[in-house]
Design a protein around this motif. Structure first.
Motif, PDB file in Angstrom:
ATOM      1  N   ASP A 199      -4.371  13.957   0.704  1.00 31.22           N
ATOM      2  CA  ASP A 199      -3.955  12.629   1.146  1.00 31.22           C
ATOM      3  C   ASP A 199      -4.609  11.584   0.244  1.00 31.22           C
ATOM      4  O   ASP A 199      -5.832  11.562   0.114  1.00 31.22           O
ATOM      5  N   TYR A 200      -3.770  10.762  -0.390  1.00 35.11           N
ATOM      6  CA  TYR A 200      -4.275   9.680  -1.229  1.00 35.11           C
ATOM      7  C   TYR A 200      -3.689   8.374  -0.728  1.00 35.11           C
ATOM      8  O   TYR A 200      -2.464   8.250  -0.629  1.00 35.11           O
ATOM      9  N   GLU A 201      -4.539   7.425  -0.393  1.00 40.66           N
ATOM     10  CA  GLU A 201      -4.073   6.130   0.108  1.00 40.66           C
ATOM     11  C   GLU A 201      -4.616   5.064  -0.816  1.00 40.66           C
ATOM     12  O   GLU A 201      -5.797   5.064  -1.148  1.00 40.66           O
ATOM     13  N   ARG A 260       0.733   5.642   0.701  1.00 43.50           N
ATOM     14  CA  ARG A 260       0.051   6.894   1.046  1.00 43.50           C
ATOM     15  C   ARG A 260       0.833   8.011   0.375  1.00 43.50           C
ATOM     16  O   ARG A 260       2.063   8.079   0.487  1.00 43.50           O
ATOM     17  N   THR A 271       1.825   9.609   9.407  1.00 40.37           N
ATOM     18  CA  THR A 271       1.712  10.605   8.350  1.00 40.37           C
ATOM     19  C   THR A 271       2.894  11.554   8.463  1.00 40.37           C
ATOM     20  O   THR A 271       3.439  11.765   9.544  1.00 40.37           O
ATOM     21  N   TRP A 326      -4.693   1.377   8.157  1.00 39.12           N
ATOM     22  CA  TRP A 326      -3.441   2.107   8.090  1.00 39.12           C
ATOM     23  C   TRP A 326      -2.984   2.490   9.478  1.00 39.12           C
ATOM     24  O   TRP A 326      -3.790   2.839  10.320  1.00 39.12           O
ATOM     25  N   ARG A 366      -9.921   3.265   6.649  1.00 38.51           N
ATOM     26  CA  ARG A 366      -8.833   4.082   7.162  1.00 38.51           C
ATOM     27  C   ARG A 366      -8.055   3.346   8.258  1.00 38.51           C
ATOM     28  O   ARG A 366      -6.867   3.523   8.432  1.00 38.51           O
ATOM     29  N   ARG A 418       0.851  -1.202   0.000  1.00 38.67           N
ATOM     30  CA  ARG A 418       0.000   0.000   0.000  1.00 38.67           C
ATOM     31  C   ARG A 418       0.876   1.238   0.000  1.00 38.67           C
ATOM     32  O   ARG A 418       2.020   1.207   0.459  1.00 38.67           O
ATOM     33  N   GLU A 423       1.028  12.109   0.376  1.00 36.04           N
ATOM     34  CA  GLU A 423       0.581  13.353   0.999  1.00 36.04           C
ATOM     35  C   GLU A 423       1.160  14.512   0.203  1.00 36.04           C
ATOM     36  O   GLU A 423       2.348  14.528  -0.096  1.00 36.04           O
ATOM     37  N   HIS A 467      -8.883  13.738   2.400  1.00 41.20           N
ATOM     38  CA  HIS A 467      -8.702  12.390   1.853  1.00 41.20           C
ATOM     39  C   HIS A 467      -9.367  12.302   0.491  1.00 41.20           C
ATOM     40  O   HIS A 467     -10.582  12.454   0.382  1.00 41.20           O
TER      41      HIS A 467
END
Lengths: 252, 252
Positions: free
Chosen positions: B247-249, A193, B99, B94, B91, A191, A195, B84
């Motif tokens: 924020d992209y996950e 993330r 972060t 994670w 969520r 995975r 930012e 997000h």
């Protein structure tokens, strides 16, 4: 917000800049074309030279024009780079051409590669890795160019204990790059993330990217997690904000 | 890149700004604290008042300090907003706290809602919708505030023929908002594309967001596709770049 000492000048300059931008967007001025210089612009709009200069500076800050001393400004011919954050989706599922901004994916060249081992990480990197105080990281630093123009610098951090002795500690990481090597080590990224922030450049960022100090940079921090949820890499990218369109495509 | 007429001043100002930023990051100055003013800063660094002023202006441009006439600058207490982009992922899969930047998701308030029907779309909107020349759109315009501060303005475009007579043409779109209404109409969004750019604000953008004209805006264009691949909505957002972390996950 307090008024600037320069009074209403910025707004007038901004209005002129907005007009010039619209003209460039309409195609009145194409890539490589010359815009009116400071003096001509000031006469045309009946404003002070300083105001005309401020208007041109706005366009330069946005990367729309190049200014050289003694020459009138010229429309940049640089095309925006489209960076796809999420690679796994089949791109052809999506209507081609259905994008808001015209920008192509282009592979940058890499210069200024440096790899350092056993580095004490900055506090925020240590925190995200959850490293003990004595633990160190391997740092891979690179600069990226498109059409000979620096567009991004990146620092990639990996836990030293994880990558010691692997090709990740070398300038050339082999086929597939560091993600392939992390897979070899049993820590394939599962995975990510990403930012994204925007801020003004530091002195050294502006110098390495060769951008005016007034132009913002995009800070993109990419964290890679393995299937157990362990953070295996943090890549801090600093991008010329005038060079990129970031693109994320995902299912609802 | 041509040198500025102001010579080495911007770099010196930038260096002072970098030092002040580091001090704020270390917590030497907390939210609401006063920084040294222009005069004190100039004496401290043995530079011209103009240079000290330029350094403070950099911090203001980044949204780190507030400056009011006759008062020394004050560290902003505004916390970054985490947005997000991809909501569907659980969520809690994670690691929390993992972060790079500290920022919380916060629900903004909406003011200045306006809905217009039968609007002739701008060319790039028409292109992405693949509309015929005679076709029009419904435009929903909103401004968003957090802690009373404007942080985003957004224009949402929908094909008029698709949404005519639905709650989408009203200020209050009902429970679930426009995506729920598009679902009622048989055009539930199945995929999204988010395109992110950074540029200087136009005069009206700076005014609506109440930001200094030197501060960049984030332009975020979100395109929603239904399951047949038809574009059903385009939302063009203009964000105060000093207010947001995007924020992209996603899975590898």
């Amino acid at each position: 917000m307090a008024a600037d000492k320069s009074g209403t000048q910025p707004t007038k300059a901004q209005q002129i800049a907005d007009e010039l931008k619209a003209a460039i967007e309409r195609g009145d001025y194409g890539p490589g074309d010359r815009l009116p210089g400071e003096k001509a612009l000031a006469e045309q709009h009946e404003v002070a030279g300083l105001t005309a200069r401020a208007a041109l500076k706005i366009l330069r800050t946005e990367g729309l024009i190049e200014m050289r001393k003694g020459a009138s400004p010229r429309v940049m011919s640089f095309e925006l780079i489209r960076r796809h954050g999420i690679k796994r989706l089949a791109r052809d599922q999506w209507g081609s051409g259905k994008t808001i901004w015209s920008a192509d994916e282009r592979l940058p060249d890499v210069d200024q590669i440096a790899v350092s081992e056993n580095v004490t990480p900055p506090p925020h990197i240590r925190d995200v890795f959850e490293l003990a105080p004595s633990e160190t990281v391997c740092v891979r630093s690179r600069r990226y160019l498109v059409d000979g123009r620096p567009v991004m610098v990146a620092e990639s951090y990996l836990p030293q204990s994880l990558v010691a002795g692997s090709l990740i500690t070398q300038a050339d990481t082999g086929p597939g790059g560091i993600y392939a090597r992390l897979t070899d080590l049993g820590h394939a990224p599962a995975r990510y993330r990403e930012e994204v922030r925007v801020r003004m450049p530091t002195v050294s960022e502006a110098a390495r990217l060769a951008i005016p100090s007034e132009r913002s940079v995009i800070k993109l921090a990419r964290t890679a997690f393995d299937s157990e949820g362990r953070v295996v890499e943090i890549n801090e990218m600093t991008m010329d904000s005038a060079a990129y369109v970031l693109d994320y495509e995902f299912d609802a």
